[in-house]
Scaffold this motif. Structure first.
Motif, mmCIF file in Angstrom:
data_model
loop_
_atom_site.group_PDB
_atom_site.id
_atom_site.type_symbol
_atom_site.label_atom_id
_atom_site.label_comp_id
_atom_site.label_asym_id
_atom_site.label_seq_id
_atom_site.Cartn_x
_atom_site.Cartn_y
_atom_site.Cartn_z
ATOM 1 N N VAL A 181 0.859 -1.189 0.000
ATOM 2 C CA VAL A 181 0.000 0.000 0.000
ATOM 3 C C VAL A 181 0.895 1.237 0.000
ATOM 4 O O VAL A 181 1.897 1.289 0.717
ATOM 5 N N CYS A 231 -7.206 3.075 10.664
ATOM 6 C CA CYS A 231 -6.026 2.203 10.496
ATOM 7 C C CYS A 231 -5.832 1.329 11.747
ATOM 8 O O CYS A 231 -5.674 1.846 12.852
ATOM 9 N N PRO A 232 -5.816 -0.005 11.579
ATOM 10 C CA PRO A 232 -5.726 -0.891 12.747
ATOM 11 C C PRO A 232 -4.332 -0.989 13.359
ATOM 12 O O PRO A 232 -4.181 -1.509 14.463
ATOM 13 N N THR A 233 -3.312 -0.520 12.668
ATOM 14 C CA THR A 233 -1.943 -0.746 13.163
ATOM 15 C C THR A 233 -1.200 0.553 13.456
ATOM 16 O O THR A 233 0.009 0.519 13.708
ATOM 17 N N LEU A 242 -0.911 4.884 10.004
ATOM 18 C CA LEU A 242 -1.269 6.264 9.664
ATOM 19 C C LEU A 242 -1.525 7.007 10.969
ATOM 20 O O LEU A 242 -2.368 6.595 11.771
ATOM 21 N N PHE A 286 2.544 8.371 7.135
ATOM 22 C CA PHE A 286 2.305 6.988 6.739
ATOM 23 C C PHE A 286 3.590 6.198 6.965
ATOM 24 O O PHE A 286 4.614 6.467 6.336
ATOM 25 N N CYS A 305 2.298 -1.084 8.067
ATOM 26 C CA CYS A 305 1.086 -1.353 7.283
ATOM 27 C C CYS A 305 0.926 -2.855 7.051
ATOM 28 O O CYS A 305 1.871 -3.531 6.644
ATOM 29 N N ILE A 306 -0.276 -3.374 7.321
ATOM 30 C CA ILE A 306 -0.548 -4.794 7.071
ATOM 31 C C ILE A 306 -1.361 -4.985 5.792
ATOM 32 O O ILE A 306 -1.811 -6.076 5.480
ATOM 33 N N GLY A 307 -1.599 -3.895 5.062
ATOM 34 C CA GLY A 307 -2.282 -4.012 3.780
ATOM 35 C C GLY A 307 -3.750 -4.364 3.863
ATOM 36 O O GLY A 307 -4.297 -5.011 2.976
ATOM 37 N N CYS A 308 -4.419 -3.927 4.907
ATOM 38 C CA CYS A 308 -5.832 -4.304 5.072
ATOM 39 C C CYS A 308 -6.756 -3.546 4.119
ATOM 40 O O CYS A 308 -7.897 -3.919 3.929
ATOM 41 N N GLU A 309 -6.273 -2.446 3.554
ATOM 42 C CA GLU A 309 -7.005 -1.638 2.566
ATOM 43 C C GLU A 309 -8.137 -0.811 3.160
ATOM 44 O O GLU A 309 -8.921 -0.217 2.420
ATOM 45 N N LEU A 310 -8.279 -0.779 4.474
ATOM 46 C CA LEU A 310 -9.368 0.012 5.055
ATOM 47 C C LEU A 310 -9.202 1.500 4.733
ATOM 48 O O LEU A 310 -10.180 2.216 4.507
ATOM 49 N N CYS A 311 -7.975 1.977 4.696
ATOM 50 C CA CYS A 311 -7.742 3.402 4.409
ATOM 51 C C CYS A 311 -8.078 3.743 2.965
ATOM 52 O O CYS A 311 -8.419 4.886 2.656
ATOM 53 N N MET A 355 -4.596 6.875 -1.023
ATOM 54 C CA MET A 355 -4.035 5.584 -0.630
ATOM 55 C C MET A 355 -4.309 4.578 -1.752
ATOM 56 O O MET A 355 -5.438 4.465 -2.234
HETATM 57 S S1 SF4 Z 1 -3.772 -0.561 4.477
HETATM 58 FE FE1 SF4 Z 1 -4.147 1.464 5.312
HETATM 59 S S2 SF4 Z 1 -5.517 1.116 7.064
HETATM 60 FE FE2 SF4 Z 1 -4.602 -0.855 6.549
HETATM 61 S S3 SF4 Z 1 -2.776 -1.026 7.845
HETATM 62 FE FE3 SF4 Z 1 -2.111 -0.132 5.905
HETATM 63 S S4 SF4 Z 1 -2.189 2.065 6.220
HETATM 64 FE FE4 SF4 Z 1 -3.410 1.123 7.862
#
Ligand code: SF4
Ligand code: SF4
Length: 135
Positions: A78, A95-97, A100, A111, A116-122, A131
């Motif tokens: 991401v 953002c869970p981690t 951000l 950022f 980032c765990i790549g969850c795509e919520l942002c 993003m």
């Molecule tokens: S993808 Fe976005 S919301 Fe998810 S962990 Fe990464 S920066 Fe945070």
């Protein structure tokens, strides 16, 4: 053995179902809850790390889909387009981690790609489409 991080979107009426315990007991998977949330549209979001035997993992995904739960694999890469970002902060709260974050003094939104765990919520939350997922 397989290890995956997935995002589940499920209807509000399933929020109180013991889905995680079924994944553990019935499918013998290790479950790590990375984020659990309910959106204003009353959709449950669960970001999970799953680990276990391949066949059990596959069966568990089928089980989740049979409940009308949407299952997405987490993307890995991401990025943020800094030229588009207006530092509104919409991504910070979701953002869970804490990849951000907002500086309380300057208001700047940072950022941290490493977190980032790549969850795509942002990506869904960002009004400026700053993003992005790189494939
Ligand atoms: S993808 Fe976005 S919301 Fe998810 S962990 Fe990464 S920066 Fe945070
Ligand atoms: S939601 Fe988008 S525009 Fe707002 S701070 Fe985050 S990346 Fe920047």
């Amino acid at each position: 053995m397989i290890s995956r991080r997935i995002v589940l979107h499920f209807p509000i009426d399933l929020v109180s179902d013991p889905i995680i315990s079924r994944l553990v007991k019935k499918y013998d998977l290790e479950c790590n809850i990375l984020k659990a949330d309910i959106t204003p549209r009353q959709i449950g979001i669960l970001v999970l790390g799953l680990k276990g035997e391949n066949s059990n993992y596959k069966d568990a995904i089928e089980y989740l889909k049979s409940l009308n739960i949407s299952v997405q694999l987490l993307s890995q890469d991401v990025t943020r387009d800094d030229d588009r970002c207006i530092e509104c902060g919409a991504c910070v709260t979701i953002c869970p981690t804490d990849a951000l974050t907002r500086d309380p003094l300057t208001g700047a939104v940072s950022f941290d790609k490493e977190s980032c765990i790549g969850c795509e919520l942002c990506i869904v939350a960002c009004p400026m489409r700053a993003m992005k997922v790189c494939f």
